[in-house]
Design an enzyme around this catalytic site. Structure first.
Site, mmCIF file in Angstrom:
data_model
loop_
_atom_site.group_PDB
_atom_site.id
_atom_site.type_symbol
_atom_site.label_atom_id
_atom_site.label_comp_id
_atom_site.label_asym_id
_atom_site.label_seq_id
_atom_site.Cartn_x
_atom_site.Cartn_y
_atom_site.Cartn_z
ATOM 1 N N THR A 177 1.298 -0.931 0.189
ATOM 2 C CA THR A 177 0.036 -0.357 0.426
ATOM 3 C C THR A 177 0.880 1.396 -0.194
ATOM 4 O O THR A 177 0.919 1.665 -0.563
ATOM 5 C CB THR A 177 -1.161 0.058 1.467
ATOM 6 O OG1 THR A 177 -1.773 -1.302 0.984
ATOM 7 C CG2 THR A 177 -1.747 1.292 1.027
ATOM 8 N N TYR A 229 -8.429 1.067 -3.328
ATOM 9 C CA TYR A 229 -6.856 1.229 -4.147
ATOM 10 C C TYR A 229 -6.419 0.045 -4.547
ATOM 11 O O TYR A 229 -6.249 -0.922 -4.904
ATOM 12 C CB TYR A 229 -5.573 2.036 -3.794
ATOM 13 C CG TYR A 229 -5.315 0.938 -2.527
ATOM 14 C CD1 TYR A 229 -4.847 0.379 -2.554
ATOM 15 C CD2 TYR A 229 -6.060 1.369 -0.932
ATOM 16 C CE1 TYR A 229 -3.844 -0.548 -1.439
ATOM 17 C CE2 TYR A 229 -5.960 0.531 0.298
ATOM 18 C CZ TYR A 229 -5.158 -0.125 -0.123
ATOM 19 O OH TYR A 229 -4.732 -0.768 1.270
ATOM 20 N N SER A 287 1.514 -7.387 -0.661
ATOM 21 C CA SER A 287 2.217 -9.079 0.748
ATOM 22 C C SER A 287 1.028 -9.671 0.667
ATOM 23 O O SER A 287 1.780 -11.084 1.349
ATOM 24 C CB SER A 287 2.551 -7.880 1.852
ATOM 25 O OG SER A 287 0.813 -7.765 2.120
ATOM 26 N N THR A 339 1.364 -4.621 4.333
ATOM 27 C CA THR A 339 1.250 -4.124 5.771
ATOM 28 C C THR A 339 0.525 -5.942 5.844
ATOM 29 O O THR A 339 0.230 -6.243 6.913
ATOM 30 C CB THR A 339 0.341 -3.371 6.523
ATOM 31 O OG1 THR A 339 -1.159 -3.088 5.175
ATOM 32 C CG2 THR A 339 0.517 -2.512 6.074
ATOM 33 N N ASP A 340 -0.518 -6.043 5.276
ATOM 34 C CA ASP A 340 -1.027 -8.297 5.054
ATOM 35 C C ASP A 340 -0.138 -9.268 6.145
ATOM 36 O O ASP A 340 -0.439 -9.887 6.370
ATOM 37 C CB ASP A 340 -1.320 -8.392 3.984
ATOM 38 C CG ASP A 340 -2.694 -7.346 3.528
ATOM 39 O OD1 ASP A 340 -3.564 -7.145 4.551
ATOM 40 O OD2 ASP A 340 -3.490 -7.771 2.841
ATOM 41 N N LYS A 349 -0.663 -7.558 12.656
ATOM 42 C CA LYS A 349 -1.822 -6.299 12.096
ATOM 43 C C LYS A 349 -3.671 -7.334 12.508
ATOM 44 O O LYS A 349 -3.827 -7.972 12.279
ATOM 45 C CB LYS A 349 -1.463 -6.667 10.799
ATOM 46 C CG LYS A 349 -2.901 -5.677 9.569
ATOM 47 C CD LYS A 349 -2.652 -5.985 8.226
ATOM 48 C CE LYS A 349 -3.846 -4.555 7.983
ATOM 49 N NZ LYS A 349 -3.783 -4.679 6.065
ATOM 50 N N GLU A 395 -5.086 -28.300 28.283
ATOM 51 C CA GLU A 395 -5.564 -29.169 27.228
ATOM 52 C C GLU A 395 -5.660 -30.549 27.060
ATOM 53 O O GLU A 395 -6.459 -31.188 25.753
ATOM 54 C CB GLU A 395 -5.808 -27.645 26.434
ATOM 55 C CG GLU A 395 -6.685 -26.310 26.452
ATOM 56 C CD GLU A 395 -8.160 -26.760 27.004
ATOM 57 O OE1 GLU A 395 -8.601 -27.652 26.737
ATOM 58 O OE2 GLU A 395 -8.294 -25.261 27.506
#
Length: 383
Positions: free
Chosen positions: A67, A81, A114, A147-148, A220, A340
């Site tokens: 981005t 975009y 990304s 950013t992904d 993120k 667990e």
């Protein structure tokens, strides 16, 4: 860039027209062609400060797309975009303030969004970073990134790049053509972090929205706000008007203290993630086992819980040599061993506080050295 075209970072008042220009100057390409590094790496340099340029540290910006290199159709297009449209020379020459904090040069390593990053591109990027930090004239590295998957790339570099020099990832949540675009200030802050001697020996960092995070912890957490990144244990510090302020340091092993090195990794073994939820079938587990993965990260509920009907399938794969690693889909806390599930009995590994996507990377890197589950568990505790 032609003198008549204003820098992309100054598009707040005429974003619409320049967005069209940005899109037209960078025709879309096949992703495979985009992924290849260009033959001539050094593409651009930001203007240096007139008097003190000789004393400024040299920071190399490695551009990969995302981005921060995106363009929208209008100034109001902050969430819609095209990513990876603007080349690195345009990013740097459009931000002359960089020259006040460092001597900046740029390389276009990739030009992709990304989410399309592959293991091979991670290896290519890590090798380039390792080569650059070995140069005595390079004091720091900044990587512009979508950013992904920024948190994944940052963590991978944190594991395999051997250096004490600052390596800083940066991106943006809005393209440079949008009103209130965040990329320019983020990039300026990242260069300031990379140029600061105080950033050394802290591992790979992520600088976003004035916060400095360790790449190991950061994730993120939202896809809309500019303050999209956070760490469960908090940021390491802040960068304000070109100055870094530090409040804590990483304690997990990284970079120069890591037992792993990109110089010894030719390829990453196949490791994949199974996501758990109510009524989850064994379809994904069975398919990954048939595909020949070397490890499965189980992104469980809560404390890495595994549904009773999935346990026998995972144990069957463990018997065939597949490493089973319990992680959690919860963004905070950590998975306790033998809680667990009886991990000792099943010979499973727990991912500690690493999220599933980072657990995948650590498992892949660790499997290049060992398949012993006791050693793998030690690695997950230490990294």
């Amino acid at each position: 860039m032609k003198p008549s075209i204003r820098p992309l970072w100054r598009l707040a008042v005429c974003a619409g027209a320049l967005a069209l220009a940005a899109c037209s100057t960078q025709p879309s390409r096949d992703l495979a062609a985009q992924a290849a590094p260009p033959p001539a790496p050094v593409l651009a340099a930001a203007p240096a400060a007139p008097a003190a340029s000789g004393t400024l540290p040299h920071v190399v910006v490695l551009a990969t797309g995302g981005t921060i290199a995106g363009a929208g159709a209008s100034a109001a297009s902050s969430a819609t975009y095209q990513a990876a449209k603007v080349p690195v020379e345009q990013l740097l020459t459009g931000l002359p303030e960089l020259g006040k904090v460092a001597r900046v040069s740029g390389e276009q390593v990739f030009q992709i969004a990304s989410e399309s990053f592959t293991n091979q591109q991670l290896l290519t990027l890590a090798r380039r970073v390792q080569a650059l930090v070995r140069q005595p004239d390079v004091q720091g590295i900044v990587i512009t990134h979508g950013t992904d998957t920024m948190e994944e790339t940052g963590f991978f570099l944190n594991l395999v790049v051997q250096t004490d020099k600052p390596v800083v990832l940066v991106g943006s949540m809005r393209p440079g053509t949008a009103l209130s675009a965040d990329g320019a200030l983020n990039l300026l802050g990242a260069v300031a972090v990379a140029a600061s001697p105080e950033s050394a020996r802290k591992g790979v960092l992520v600088s976003m929205a004035d916060e400095i995070h360790t790449a190991r912890d950061v994730a993120k957490l939202t896809n809309i706000r500019t303050s999209a990144f956070a760490s469960p244990w908090g940021p390491l510090g802040m960068v304000v008007e070109g100055k870094t302020w530090w409040f804590r340091a990483p304690v997990k092993r990284h970079t120069s203290a890591s037992e792993f090195s990109i110089d010894r990794i030719q390829a990453l073994p196949p490791v994949d993630i199974v996501y758990s939820y109510a009524n989850v079938p064994s379809t994904a587990v069975d398919a990954l086992g048939a595909a020949g993965v070397q490890a499965i990260i189980h992104a469980g509920t809560g404390n890495g819980s595994v549904p009773d009907r999935i346990v026998p399938r995972l144990n069957d794969l463990r018997g065939k040599g597949v490493v089973i690693i319990r992680s959690s889909r919860i963004p905070g806390g950590f998975v306790l061993r033998n809680a667990e599930q009886p991990d000792d009995k099943y010979d499973w590994v727990v991912a500690h506080d690493l999220n599933p996507q980072k657990a995948r990377l650590l498992a892949a890197v660790a499997l290049t050295q060992t398949r012993d589950t006791r050693e793998l568990q030690r690695i997950f505790w230490e990294y």
